[in-house]
Design a protein around this motif. Structure first.
Motif, PDB file in Angstrom:
ATOM      1  N   LYS A 304       0.829  -1.203   0.000  1.00  0.00           N
ATOM      2  CA  LYS A 304       0.000   0.000   0.000  1.00  0.00           C
ATOM      3  C   LYS A 304       0.866   1.257   0.000  1.00  0.00           C
ATOM      4  O   LYS A 304       0.516   2.250  -0.660  1.00  0.00           O
ATOM      5  CB  LYS A 304      -0.946  -0.022   1.205  1.00  0.00           C
ATOM      6  CG  LYS A 304      -2.056  -1.045   1.067  1.00  0.00           C
ATOM      7  CD  LYS A 304      -3.132  -0.890   2.128  1.00  0.00           C
ATOM      8  CE  LYS A 304      -2.661  -1.358   3.471  1.00  0.00           C
ATOM      9  NZ  LYS A 304      -3.779  -1.380   4.465  1.00  0.00           N
ATOM     10  N   SER A 308       0.607   3.926  -3.052  1.00  0.00           N
ATOM     11  CA  SER A 308       0.335   5.331  -2.734  1.00  0.00           C
ATOM     12  C   SER A 308       1.424   6.236  -3.292  1.00  0.00           C
ATOM     13  O   SER A 308       1.139   7.302  -3.861  1.00  0.00           O
ATOM     14  CB  SER A 308       0.224   5.503  -1.211  1.00  0.00           C
ATOM     15  OG  SER A 308       0.052   6.858  -0.861  1.00  0.00           O
ATOM     16  N   GLN A 312       1.325   9.207  -6.261  1.00  0.00           N
ATOM     17  CA  GLN A 312       1.750  10.574  -5.946  1.00  0.00           C
ATOM     18  C   GLN A 312       2.900  11.051  -6.837  1.00  0.00           C
ATOM     19  O   GLN A 312       2.928  12.223  -7.243  1.00  0.00           O
ATOM     20  CB  GLN A 312       2.185  10.647  -4.482  1.00  0.00           C
ATOM     21  CG  GLN A 312       2.609  12.033  -4.027  1.00  0.00           C
ATOM     22  CD  GLN A 312       2.950  12.079  -2.548  1.00  0.00           C
ATOM     23  OE1 GLN A 312       2.746  11.096  -1.816  1.00  0.00           O
ATOM     24  NE2 GLN A 312       3.483  13.206  -2.093  1.00  0.00           N
TER      25      GLN A 312
END
Length: 400
Positions: A304, A308, A312
């Motif tokens: 995760k 993420s 980004q």
């Protein structure tokens, strides 16, 4: 004058390929290792293994240090049988061979089943060390594409039907990593698993099911192909490398008794008695289900963190699969040769594996790369993805 050695014809055939391990990079000091398909260092049970060795030698003395002798070695095999039974795979002692990791199992199978004319079906992309093994035995392959749901069995069926209609040789084996595949991280759907087992019966081939990451699912564990196998067409390959320690070199292959017996004829390593006895000693004092739950939770958190960070820091043109377990994220970078990108990434302080190493035809993999979230810490993952994103942004014209 250079010595000329009388290598066999088969060995000379293997020399046509690149030497093994070409995908390994020499890393600058301090480089963030998003290329390493290794367990996280804090998750390798070094202290527990030390205790297991001490207990083993205190209780058995010199027995584990001989060719044969430790009573724990049969217990390791019994434990593997019970572990498989908990996943609905029931095999006798004669249907199971303990090996020096999954790679020895793959090599033994290739040695007894393949010759220079044999066709091997493989996922495209697939595990690069399996490719290295198969290339030592044959030059004939069928590459079956992989998508978000794993090996595309519909396309595979079309390939098989076409070859049969044209009178071309059908594959003798299919090598697959159906769960948390290396390198894509994808997991074969239940529908495709059932279809694949049916195809093996219809077109008379064996399935090599490499389950290296099968116990590291983030949620459910898919049903094993071997558990669906009614006609002994599946050879199940397992390993403790990803869930205990790769340096212990403990794996196995489960299949039909005749084939397992044949594999054992060519396995002349005397079972690595100290390593197997040590592993048995470790297991007898370990709550293995609890350990697996901890590993899965930790890797899920790392995954995760990587996903993420990708959202980004990576350019919009880049895409990837979200894995359901295992170690890896497979990334597509349109318009960029990732082998040429790697030196720039290393100079920036982050490593990955270019996608070309996972394909028979390396051109097919030039716009892909594999990232691993298993080895690095979450902080390193965040920083490594950021650094790689900056390198990508400078390299993709439309993102400038």
């Amino acid at each position: 004058m250079k010595q000329q050695f009388p290598f066999s014809k088969d060995i000379s055939l293997a020399f046509k390929n690149d030497p093994p391990g070409q995908w390994l990079s020499v890393l600058p000091e301090g480089c963030i290792r998003l290329n390493s398909g290794y367990p996280a260092p804090p998750l390798v049970p070094s202290k527990e293994l030390k205790s297991a060795v001490v207990r083993l030698l205190d209780e058995e003395g010199d027995l584990p240090l001989h060719y044969i002798g430790s009573p724990r070695i049969p217990k390791l095999k019994e434990w593997i049988q019970k572990r498989l039974a908990s996943r609905d795979v029931h095999v006798s002692e004669d249907e199971l061979l303990v090996t020096a990791g999954a790679c020895q199992a793959i090599d033994l199978i290739a040695r007894v089943l393949l010759d220079a004319d044999t066709v091997v079906a493989i996922e495209s992309p697939t595990y690069m060390e399996a490719l290295e093994v198969f290339r030592n035995y044959t030059e004939h392959y069928l590459g079956v594409p992989v998508d978000a749901n794993g090996l595309q069995t519909e396309i595979f069926e079309e390939m098989l039907r076409d070859r049969k209609e044209k009178g071309l040789p059908l594959p003798r084996i299919l090598y697959t990593i159906p769960t948390s595949q290396n390198p894509t991280g994808t997991t074969l759907s239940l529908e495709r698993r059932e279809h694949l087992v049916a195809l093996a019966e219809q077109y008379d081939f064996l399935i090599l099911e490499d389950d290296a990451y099968g116990e590291l699912g983030f949620t459910d564990k898919p049903r094993l192909l071997k558990a669906m196998d009614r006609y002994n067409r599946v050879l199940h390959i397992g390993s403790l490398s990803k869930v205990v320690a790769p340096g212990m070199r403990v794996g196995w292959v489960a299949g039909a008794e005749e084939l397992i017996t044949t594999l054992s004829w060519f396995k002349k390593d005397l079972n690595h008695p100290f390593a197997q006895a040590t592993m048995a000693s470790f297991i007898e004092s370990t709550d293995f289900d609890e350990r697996l739950n901890h590993l899965s939770a930790t890797y899920h958190s790392k995954c995760k963190a990587m996903l993420s960070a990708l959202e980004q820091h990576f350019p919009d043109s880049v895409s990837w699969y979200a894995p359901e377990g295992g170690y890896f994220v497979w990334v597509e970078v349109p318009g960029i040769d990732t082998a040429e990108l790697l030196p720039k990434a290393l100079a920036a302080g982050v490593a990955f594996v270019p996608g070309k190493y996972f394909f028979l035809n390396q051109e097919e993999g030039k716009h892909y790369l594999r990232l691993s979230f298993s080895y690095a810490s979450e902080e390193e993952i965040e920083r490594g993805v950021q650094l790689l994103g900056e390198v990508l942004s400078k390299s993709i014209p439309e993102s400038n």
